[in-house]
Write an enzyme that holds these catalytic residues in place. Structure first.
Site, short mmCIF file in Angstrom:
data_model
loop_
_atom_site.label_atom_id
_atom_site.label_comp_id
_atom_site.label_asym_id
_atom_site.label_seq_id
_atom_site.Cartn_x
_atom_site.Cartn_y
_atom_site.Cartn_z
N ILE A 31 -10.60 3.02 -49.14
CA ILE A 31 -10.45 1.59 -48.85
C ILE A 31 -9.31 1.01 -49.68
O ILE A 31 -8.80 -0.04 -49.38
CB ILE A 31 -11.75 0.80 -49.10
N ASP A 32 -8.92 1.71 -50.77
CA ASP A 32 -7.91 1.17 -51.69
C ASP A 32 -6.49 1.20 -51.12
O ASP A 32 -5.61 0.51 -51.63
CB ASP A 32 -7.92 1.95 -53.02
N GLY A 59 -15.52 8.80 -53.08
CA GLY A 59 -16.34 7.67 -52.61
C GLY A 59 -16.36 7.61 -51.09
O GLY A 59 -15.43 8.09 -50.43
O1 F6P Z 1 -11.83 4.19 -54.56
C1 F6P Z 1 -12.71 3.44 -53.80
C2 F6P Z 1 -13.55 2.55 -54.67
O2 F6P Z 1 -14.41 1.80 -53.84
C3 F6P Z 1 -12.78 1.66 -55.62
O3 F6P Z 1 -12.24 0.54 -54.98
C4 F6P Z 1 -13.83 1.36 -56.65
O4 F6P Z 1 -13.30 1.04 -57.91
C5 F6P Z 1 -14.59 2.66 -56.73
O5 F6P Z 1 -14.37 3.35 -55.53
C6 F6P Z 1 -16.07 2.49 -56.95
O6 F6P Z 1 -16.61 3.75 -57.12
P1 F6P Z 1 -18.17 4.03 -57.21
O7 F6P Z 1 -18.70 4.00 -55.81
O8 F6P Z 1 -18.24 5.36 -57.83
O9 F6P Z 1 -18.76 2.94 -58.05
#
Ligand code: F6P
Length: 363
Positions: free
Chosen positions: A141-142, A11
């Site tokens: 960001i996590d 991501g």
């Molecule tokens: O790992 C970063 C993150 O933004 C998480 O916080 C979230 O669950 C996920 O990616 C969302 O992923 P996507 O952009 O594939 O929906």
């Protein structure tokens, strides 16, 4: 000339462009290095013709201010578990790592810098073990990587969540409502915990501390009993109750992860079912937390990661990931970097301090 390849995987995250610029600017100083960017994770190498761009000063000038990644990214191109759509509509996962290694070797790069989260670091480790001269740069960001005290992008996400929280407080107060704000973070509660403390939440729900909904209703009732109350709740997308499950999971073909999102609505129903009389509204912040410009701290951290990553490449210190530890920019082995995730511990002072501030976790 020596050649370096840089790519972003998984991501996106505010600060990716600052790393790219940091690597490119530092490399330019050396005069004998050329830096190339690989488009959309390793897809740029898988695709024929390859999608590689030379990162000239024109391409990288001023990009540290911009969110996203100029190189594009994907979470559907894990070379070890590559999704291939079948004619019957199903997805088959195949290991394309040997093919990638062959392709990378034939391209003759002296160093590769892979910017990504836990999944990308595992890919880097596998490629390094197959002889690829690779260096990892952590992003998410996590903030769920244990080998670095902080990942860039995290504090920008916390700032966005806190700004949103502040806005929800004034409307909660005006209407005497319970406001539920759902934030990202996957299985880690860092964004929720930080924004709950920064904003001044009454309730903070995180994956690491399963909650008892009755305790939440009690806390809400106490606040309302004291006057014309209002309550602000921060819930992490991966939060779970002690009894039952509420994870809102939606599968997406080829994605590395189950998609999270929607627990705010389920919590709202749970509170009602448990007798909460107050009016409740839900806000799912979603991808705004990942978008836009990185705050100054993240720009600096990301830029320093970029500079350090290039220096490791120059010194041929492959198989490592840059890290921020004890206020120092340093590095750890990819082996170490991928050992365990970084979750919020119940015993952490941050949690104890939040409890001291009367923030309820529902445990
Ligand atoms: O790992 C970063 C993150 O933004 C998480 O916080 C979230 O669950 C996920 O990616 C969302 O992923 P996507 O952009 O594939 O929906």
């Amino acid at each position: 000339m020596k050649k370096l390849l840089i790519l972003t995987g998984g991501g996106d995250c505010p600060g990716l462009n600052a790393v790219i610029r940091g690597v490119a600017k530092r490399a330019r100083k050396e005069k004998d290095w050329e830096v190339f960017g690989c488009i959309e994770g390793f897809n740029g190498v898988f695709n024929s013709p390859h999608e590689l761009i030379k990162l000239t000063s024109t391409k990288t000038a001023g990009i540290h201010v911009r969110g996203g990644t100029i190189l594009k990214t994907t979470n559907k191109a894990n070379p070890i578990n590559f999704p291939v759509l079948q004619s019957d509509g199903t997805t088959k996962y195949i290991d394309r790592s040997d093919e990638l290694v062959e392709r990378l070797k034939s391209l003759n790069f002296d160093a590769i810098i892979n910017i990504g989260g836990d999944g990308s670091q595992k890919i880097s480790k596998a490629l390094y073990n197959k002889g690829i001269p690779i260096i990892g740069v952590p992003k998410t960001i996590d903030n769920d990587l244990s080998a670095t005290d902080i990942t860039f992008g995290f504090h920008t996400a916390v700032q966005i969540a806190t700004d949103s929280f502040d806005k929800l407080v004034t409307t909660a107060e005006s209407h005497h409502r319970v406001m539920i704000m759902e934030v990202m973070g996957r299985d880690a509660g860092w964004i929720a915990l930080y924004s709950a403390i920064a904003g001044g939440a009454e309730i903070c729900l995180i994956p690491e501390i399963p909650y008892d909904v009755r305790k939440l209703v009690k806390r809400i009732e106490t606040r309302y009993r004291r006057g014309r109350g209002f309550v602000n709740i921060v819930i992490a997308e991966g939060a779970k109750p002690k009894e039952g499950t509420i994870t809102a999971a939606a599968g997406e073909k080829g994605s590395e992860h189950v998609r999270l999102g929607g627990v705010a609505y389920q919590l709202s129903k749970q509170l009602k079912d448990a007798g909460c009389k107050a009016e409740i509204r839900e806000t799912v912040l979603g991808h705004v937390q990942r978008g836009g410009s990185p705050i100054a701290f993240d720009r600096i951290l990301a830029t320093l990661f970029g500079v350090k990553a290039f220096e490791l490449a120059k010194e041929k210190k492959f198989g490592n990931m840059v890290a921020f530890k004890n206020n120092q920019i340093t590095y750890v082995t990819l082996e170490e970097a991928t050992k365990q995730p970084n979750f919020v511990s119940k015993d952490l002072y941050l949690v104890q301090a939040a409890k001291g501030l009367n923030i309820t976790f529902g445990d």
